[in-house]
Design an enzyme around this catalytic site. Structure first.
Site, PDB file in Angstrom:
ATOM      1  CB  SER A  24      -2.704   0.424  -2.951  1.00 16.80           C
ATOM      2  OG  SER A  24      -3.524   0.976  -1.931  1.00 16.80           O
ATOM      3  CG  HIS A  56       1.026   6.683   0.378  1.00 17.17           C
ATOM      4  ND1 HIS A  56       0.208   7.788   0.476  1.00 17.17           N
ATOM      5  CD2 HIS A  56       0.467   5.733   1.170  1.00 17.17           C
ATOM      6  CE1 HIS A  56      -0.790   7.527   1.306  1.00 17.17           C
ATOM      7  NE2 HIS A  56      -0.675   6.277   1.723  1.00 17.17           N
ATOM      8  CG  HIS A  72      -1.512   1.385   1.491  1.00 13.41           C
ATOM      9  ND1 HIS A  72      -2.637   1.832   0.834  1.00 13.41           N
ATOM     10  CD2 HIS A  72      -1.108   2.403   2.294  1.00 13.41           C
ATOM     11  CE1 HIS A  72      -2.908   3.074   1.231  1.00 13.41           C
ATOM     12  NE2 HIS A  72      -1.998   3.444   2.113  1.00 13.41           N
ATOM     13  CD  GLU A 116      -4.023   6.820   2.667  1.00 10.72           C
ATOM     14  OE1 GLU A 116      -3.121   6.671   3.482  1.00 10.72           O
ATOM     15  OE2 GLU A 116      -4.135   6.097   1.656  1.00 10.72           O
TER      16      GLU A 116
END
Ligand code: HBI
Ligand code: FE
Length: 284
Positions: free
Chosen positions: A201, A141, A136, A182
């Site tokens: 993700s 990110h 993730h 996010e």
């Protein structure tokens, strides 16, 4: 990827991951040789599946930056990524044992150090994991930290977070993190695309976030965003949409203190709220 950014006091037991190996700033060494073949295989399979889903759903900036992660058939060494990331935007990734308390998290971001969880999910958790793991964090990110404007936004977010924390407004600022870094969407000339790591993700939420008629999609407005609670264990009921990373960066230039006063006086909103002042974004 629906994960509640855990905001817990130092007294509560931290979640999964052995925190005794972390330093006072919560960073630890990425013990790359400790990864098993199964770990590398999990990463490779996650990367393969997720990268195939991106066209038409992920934003161009992410697709362009993804190759900067380097290897795709095993978990990358963080220092290999840093050799490219540091010269690109001044950022580096640092290993952490998992979610860390709010203040040290903000402090790392403010100093262009992105915390990347160093463990990977088990094969049994292939499709769903509650907390962020190395896939993730790396896949979701890190690529956009190679984008200079987005990288500057994340650093400014961290600096703002330190101030917010000291004003007792950390929870409200974590909503801005949730609905941009996010789960944010961006409007491109060829349509809506995802830029949030939790979406990028996720094998299921990626398509849902930019194609389903069910969720609300509204233009990002800071006060509305900071008032809006989020869902941690399901797809988002509302996605906030920006027109560009430059717009996001400019929006967060002013001091947030007056915003916090407004959140305090107006109160919070449920994740699926619909307000007359909302500027709805339609599909297509
Ligand atoms: N810790 N490692 C890690 N990663 C996160 O994304 C994270 C965190 N701690 C707190 C947090 N996110 C959120 O509460 C932020 O909104 C502050
Ligand atoms: Fe995340």
């Amino acid at each position: 990827m629906a994960v509640e950014p855990v905001v817990y006091g130092a007294s509560e037991r931290p979640p999964r991951g052995d925190y005794s190996r972390a330093q006072s700033d919560y960073t630890c060494a990425q013990n790359w040789s400790a990864y098993t073949e199964a770990d590398h295989d999990t990463y490779r399979r996650l990367y393969e599946r997720q990268s195939a889903l991106l066209p038409g759903l992920a934003c161009d900036a992410f697709i362009d930056a993804l190759p900067s992660l380097g290897v795709r058939d095993r978990i990358p060494r963080f220092e290999e990524i840093n050799e490219r990331l540091k010269p690109a935007t001044g950022w580096e990734i640092v290993a952490v044992p998992g979610l860390i308390p709010e203040r040290p998290f903000f402090d790392l971001l403010a100093h262009r150090r992105f915390p990347v969880t160093d463990w990977i999910r088990t094969p049994a958790e292939f499709d769903y994991i509650v907390e962020p793991d190395v896939f993730h964090d790396l896949f979701g990110h890190v690529p956009l930290l190679f984008n200079p404007v987005f990288a500057d936004y994340v650093q400014r977010y961290g600096a703002g977070g330190l101030k917010a924390h000291d004003l007792g407004a950390g929870e409200w600022l974590s909503r801005l993190y949730w609905y941009t870094i996010e789960f944010g969407l961006v409007r491109q000339s060829d349509g809506l695309r995802a830029y949030g790591a939790g979406i990028l993700s996720s094998s299921s939420e990626l398509r849902y976030s930019v194609t389903s008629p069910r969720p609300r999609r509204i233009a990002l407005e800071l006060l509305r965003c900071m008032r809006t609670r989020y869902k941690i264990d399901d797809f988002q009921a509302t996605y906030f949409v920006i027109d560009s990373f430059a717009q996001l960066f400019e929006m967060t230039a002013p001091d947030f203190a007056p915003l916090y006063e407004a959140v305090r006086s107006l109160g919070e909103l449920p994740a699926d709220a619909s307000m007359p002042s909302d500027s709805s974004i339609t599909l297509g």
